[in-house]
Design a protein around this motif. Structure first.
Motif, short mmCIF file in Angstrom:
data_model
loop_
_atom_site.label_atom_id
_atom_site.label_comp_id
_atom_site.label_asym_id
_atom_site.label_seq_id
_atom_site.Cartn_x
_atom_site.Cartn_y
_atom_site.Cartn_z
N CYS A 237 0.01 3.34 2.90
CA CYS A 237 0.80 2.97 4.52
C CYS A 237 1.16 1.89 4.97
CB CYS A 237 -0.56 2.64 5.79
SG CYS A 237 -1.21 0.74 5.03
N CYS B 101 -6.39 -1.90 0.12
CA CYS B 101 -5.68 -2.49 1.76
C CYS B 101 -6.99 -2.06 2.79
CB CYS B 101 -4.93 -0.87 1.31
SG CYS B 101 -3.75 -0.83 3.23
N CYS C 2 -5.57 0.33 6.22
CA CYS C 2 -5.96 1.75 5.55
C CYS C 2 -6.90 1.66 5.34
CB CYS C 2 -5.12 2.61 5.02
SG CYS C 2 -4.57 2.27 4.12
N CYS D 180 1.13 -0.87 0.38
CA CYS D 180 -0.14 0.08 -0.01
C CYS D 180 1.02 1.32 -0.34
CB CYS D 180 -1.07 0.13 0.88
SG CYS D 180 -1.93 1.24 1.21
N ALA E 175 -7.85 1.55 1.68
CA ALA E 175 -6.91 2.99 0.42
C ALA E 175 -7.13 2.36 -1.04
CB ALA E 175 -5.43 3.18 0.07
ZN LIG Z 1 -2.59 0.96 3.32
#
Ligand SMILES: [Zn+2]
Length: 153
Positions: A44, A56, A59, A41, A61
């Protein structure tokens, strides 16, 4: 008659190649020990294997926030179990499956090169290795990913 990446047949007519049984996970022609095709990712830094495009899981994403990353194929054996009876194709029992934590972080399950758990301990160092699993209809060598023990904890 192996010579580099391309294998020629005994007859010298057909050119055969190494083919990955799971090309999304590793390259059949990469360095040894083979690198694993993971993902990371960009937001993060979370590293995962096998690769996916769901976004992700840490987080949140979006998928376009993920990028491919090569994993070194080295890690620590956490636990293992020997399979003594198996009806599926492609592998003959007994064989041993390990739970491995890769050095980059992801935890994976993989078949080990040792058929039984004799001599294995939680904490042993392991690394990836490609083994010949068979041939396809054209005589190409099919290679599969395994992990082998390289040291004690
Ligand atoms: Zn992430």
């Amino acid at each position: 008659m192996a010579s580099g990446k391309i294998l020629s047949s005994e007859k010298g007519t057909a050119i055969t190649m190494r083919i990955a049984a799971h090309p999304q996970l590793y390259s059949p022609d990469g360095p040894a020990p083979p690198e694993l095709k993971g993902g990371r990712c960009r937001s993060c830094g979370y590293v995962f294997f096998p690769p996916h495009r769901y976004g992700c899981e840490v987080c949140g994403a979006p998928p376009d926030g993920l990028e491919p990353v090569s994993l070194a194929g080295r890690g620590v054996l956490r636990s293992f179990a020997t399979v003594h009876f198996h009806q599926g194709a492609g592998i003959e029992a007994p064989f041993t499956v390990g739970s491995i934590v890769l050095d980059e972080g992801p935890a994976i399950h993989a078949v080990l090169t040792c058929r039984t758990d004799e001599g294995l301990r939680s904490g042993d160092r392991v690394r990836s290795i490609l083994v010949t699993q068979g041939q396809d209809g054209s005589g190409n060598e099919i290679v599969e990913l395994r992990f082998e023990k390289i040291g004690e904890r």
